[in-house]
Design a protein around this motif. Structure first.
Motif, mmCIF file in Angstrom:
data_model
loop_
_atom_site.group_PDB
_atom_site.id
_atom_site.type_symbol
_atom_site.label_atom_id
_atom_site.label_comp_id
_atom_site.label_asym_id
_atom_site.label_seq_id
_atom_site.Cartn_x
_atom_site.Cartn_y
_atom_site.Cartn_z
ATOM 1 N N LEU A 144 1.216 -1.427 0.131
ATOM 2 C CA LEU A 144 -0.045 -0.234 -0.450
ATOM 3 C C LEU A 144 0.822 1.305 0.071
ATOM 4 O O LEU A 144 0.487 2.501 -1.010
ATOM 5 N N VAL A 145 2.277 0.951 0.784
ATOM 6 C CA VAL A 145 3.078 2.511 0.564
ATOM 7 C C VAL A 145 3.851 2.296 -0.012
ATOM 8 O O VAL A 145 5.057 3.338 -0.192
ATOM 9 N N ILE A 146 4.402 1.245 -1.018
ATOM 10 C CA ILE A 146 5.648 1.360 -1.406
ATOM 11 C C ILE A 146 6.035 2.628 -2.259
ATOM 12 O O ILE A 146 7.087 2.801 -2.452
ATOM 13 N N PRO A 147 5.471 3.212 -2.886
ATOM 14 C CA PRO A 147 5.729 4.917 -3.086
ATOM 15 C C PRO A 147 6.346 5.904 -2.561
ATOM 16 O O PRO A 147 6.846 6.258 -3.317
ATOM 17 N N ARG A 148 5.996 5.496 -1.145
ATOM 18 C CA ARG A 148 6.676 6.402 -0.447
ATOM 19 C C ARG A 148 7.794 5.187 0.286
ATOM 20 O O ARG A 148 8.010 6.046 1.487
ATOM 21 N N ILE A 149 8.267 5.011 -0.114
ATOM 22 C CA ILE A 149 9.258 4.000 0.772
ATOM 23 C C ILE A 149 10.859 4.330 0.014
ATOM 24 O O ILE A 149 10.771 4.671 -1.408
ATOM 25 N N PRO A 150 11.997 4.998 0.917
ATOM 26 C CA PRO A 150 12.424 5.627 -0.443
ATOM 27 C C PRO A 150 14.056 4.483 -0.419
ATOM 28 O O PRO A 150 14.797 4.733 -1.444
ATOM 29 N N ASP A 151 13.927 3.150 0.330
ATOM 30 C CA ASP A 151 15.215 2.340 0.002
ATOM 31 C C ASP A 151 14.762 0.878 0.179
ATOM 32 O O ASP A 151 14.902 0.579 0.906
#
Length: 220
Positions: A170-177
């Protein structure tokens, strides 16, 4: 095997196949949270009867991946971000146990599988699609769980990892690394191969804590 037993076995096989396909779609959010589950469409797509589909959905409901309402139908369960704390709390206890047991249970065949997985993780590239990276993350966890030789522990770990993966997707686009998080498994897998039980417990617990911290940061 008589014809009746053969028919029962075939039905169970079809239900198991439907379950695995639907479970993967649900945890990877190919079926989005809240989406209705169309039994007739799935029956046609997967070329199985409605009964195996219904049996698969019953299992998925017990996994908290779908929810059924009288006279309304069955839907993909919503992703409740408040569940992160309880999921992480359980995984921080159980993942180290699984890693320690995997370190004790290494066989030549499992060693080859772990070594191949480590090699694959080293080959990951920043340009790899997030979907492919998440598939790799799932494979790593399943490899460890399959080595615990405890079906009850494995079932619990898979269920928790499935729920955690839904939040993760759900939050992959907001994972920096994202790739860095997945590469963290290399140290864990190497410690398992070396039979370092204290080290694997520490690595596994740290990985769960890092997962929780990363998700919380992404959710702010």
């Amino acid at each position: 095997m008589d014809s009746t037993a053969d028919a029962v076995s075939q039905k169970m096989s079809l239900a198991a196949r439907a379950y695995e396909i639907l479970r993967h779609r649900l945890i990877m959010l190919d079926i989005a949270p809240g989406d209705p589950i169309n039994e007739a469409a799935l029956s046609a797509e997967l070329d199985v009867g409605r009964t195996p589909i219904r049996e698969a959905l019953k299992r998925l409901e017990s996994d908290h991946l779908v929810v059924s309402y009288p006279r309304r139908g069955t839907f993909a369960s919503n992703v409740d971000l408040k569940d992160l704390s309880t999921i992480s709390e359980m995984r921080e206890v159980l993942e180290p146990i699984a890693a320690r047991k995997a370190a004790r249970n290494i066989t030549p065949e499992r060693r080859r599988a772990f070594e191949a997985t480590i090699a694959d993780l080293r080959e990951l590239k920043e340009t790899d699609e997030p979907r492919a990276l998440m598939e790799r993350d799932l494979e790593v966890h399943r490899l460890i769980y399959s080595s615990v030789d405890n079906p009850h522990l494995m079932e619990t770990l898979v269920r928790l990892d499935d729920l955690a993966t839904r939040i993760w997707c759900l939050v992959i686009p907001r994972i920096p690394d994202l790739i860095g998080h997945i590469r963290e498994h290399i140290d864990l897998l190497e410690a398992i191969l070396e039979g370092k039980e204290s080290a694997v417990e520490a690595h596994a617990a740290e990985h769960v804590r890092d997962f929780d911290t990363t998700l919380r940061a992404a959710l702010r």
